[in-house]
Enzyme design. Structure first.
Site, PDB file in Angstrom:
ATOM      1  N   HIS A   1       0.749  -1.298   0.033  1.00  0.00           N
ATOM      2  CA  HIS A   1      -0.083   0.143  -0.206  1.00  0.00           C
ATOM      3  C   HIS A   1       0.970   1.338  -0.063  1.00  0.00           C
ATOM      4  O   HIS A   1       2.206   1.089   0.333  1.00  0.00           O
ATOM      5  CB  HIS A   1      -0.860   0.198   1.020  1.00  0.00           C
TER       6      HIS A   1
ATOM      7  N   GLU B   1      -2.702  -6.967   7.319  1.00  0.00           N
ATOM      8  CA  GLU B   1      -1.637  -6.702   7.754  1.00  0.00           C
ATOM      9  C   GLU B   1      -1.493  -7.553   9.209  1.00  0.00           C
ATOM     10  O   GLU B   1      -2.467  -8.265   9.581  1.00  0.00           O
ATOM     11  CB  GLU B   1      -1.697  -5.113   8.426  1.00  0.00           C
TER      12      GLU B   1
END
Length: 298
Positions: free
Chosen positions: A27, A116
């Site tokens: 990201h 994550e």
């Protein structure tokens, strides 16, 4: 009685249509990347991108589009996206998508298993500093954050995702046209991407510990070599792989994969066998072997 006279033979299994590339994207820059106190008031999954992160994702989209289209030389390329459910990865995907014509995108799917690493819930900055220092001493792979995950936990769920990914390919759940060049683009997080590569290429825990994180909106391209195996060396240089933390042996294995037939075994890859034993018995008939209980029945 069952009549077998009209029994039809089972159809031949459909040939597996492999994606030409699997591209792993981290990201863009998030609020948590520039200010760790953001995690004290905002859940990790809701941390947004910064304006810089949005710009990074847009530029990454253009670069990825250039890669999958072979610089405009390919006319039949398509993409399919997998994305972590976190806000910063979903926003990254949205900005990446601006570079792609709609008719080139087969689909996109949210995939929770590539999220994550869980660090716990709201994070206290001073406490997290101490915890991360402890992790460095303990080892990044096995250290489990209090109320959270270790990298080994992430490895388990990423492994499960990979199994589902192969089923998607085998059963053509991605609705791939055989005449198209399929590119899978996975928008995820730094540690999850390192774990993905470790699982895919069968790297060891020790090798994982030396891997460097991707920068924001950076990506890694796993591309089919001429023999049908995936390799980082098709698209990336030795110098790039060295910067990422790959050892000379790992880089040599990537170069081998770029030309090897899929399913071949790299006997010269040292961590597959040599690193686990100091020496073997010299012969099977017992010569020069002090003792061997391998043939004793239980």
């Amino acid at each position: 009685m069952v009549d077998y006279s009209h029994h039809q033979p089972s159809p031949r299994p459909r040939e597996r249509l492999l994606p030409k590339r699997i591209i792993l994207v981290r990201h863009g820059e998030s609020a948590g990347n520039i200010d760790g106190t953001a995690y004290t008031t905002t859940p990790d999954n809701k941390i947004p991108l910064t304006p810089q992160g949005i710009d990074q994702a847009k530029r990454a989209g253009s670069r990825i589009c250039h890669v999958v289209s072979d610089g405009g030389a390919s006319s039949n390329w398509k993409v399919y996206f997998y994305v972590s459910p976190y806000l910063r990865t979903r926003t990254t995907l949205r900005e990446i998508g601006r570079a792609f014509p709609k008719n080139r995108v087969i689909g996109a799917r949210e995939e929770c298993r590539i999220r994550e690493q869980d660090f716990g819930n709201f994070q206290v900055a001073e406490r997290m500093k101490v915890i991360k220092e402890t992790r460095e001493r303990f080892g990044r792979f096995f250290y489990r954050f209090p109320e959270g995950e270790s990298a080994a936990d992430v490895y388990d769920r990423v492994s499960s995702f990979l199994e589902s990914l192969w089923r998607d390919i085998d059963m053509n759940r991605l609705h791939q046209d055989p005449s198209d060049e399929l590119n899978l683009i996975i928008v995820s997080h730094g540690l999850a991407i390192r774990v993905f590569l470790t699982k895919w290429f069968k790297w060891t825990v020790e090798q994982f510990e030396y891997l460097n994180n991707l920068g924001n909106s950076e990506f890694r391209v796993m591309q089919l070599g001429i023999g049908g195996d995936y390799s980082l060396a098709v698209h990336h240089t030795d110098e790039e792989m060295q910067q990422w933390g790959l050892s000379p042996d790992m880089i040599a294995d990537q170069r081998w994969r770029a030309h090897a037939a899929r399913g071949d075994w790299n006997e010269k890859c040292p961590w597959y066998l040599d690193t686990f034993f100091d020496q073997f018995a010299e012969s099977e008939d017992g010569d020069n072997v002090e003792s061997c209980d391998c043939g004793t029945p239980l």
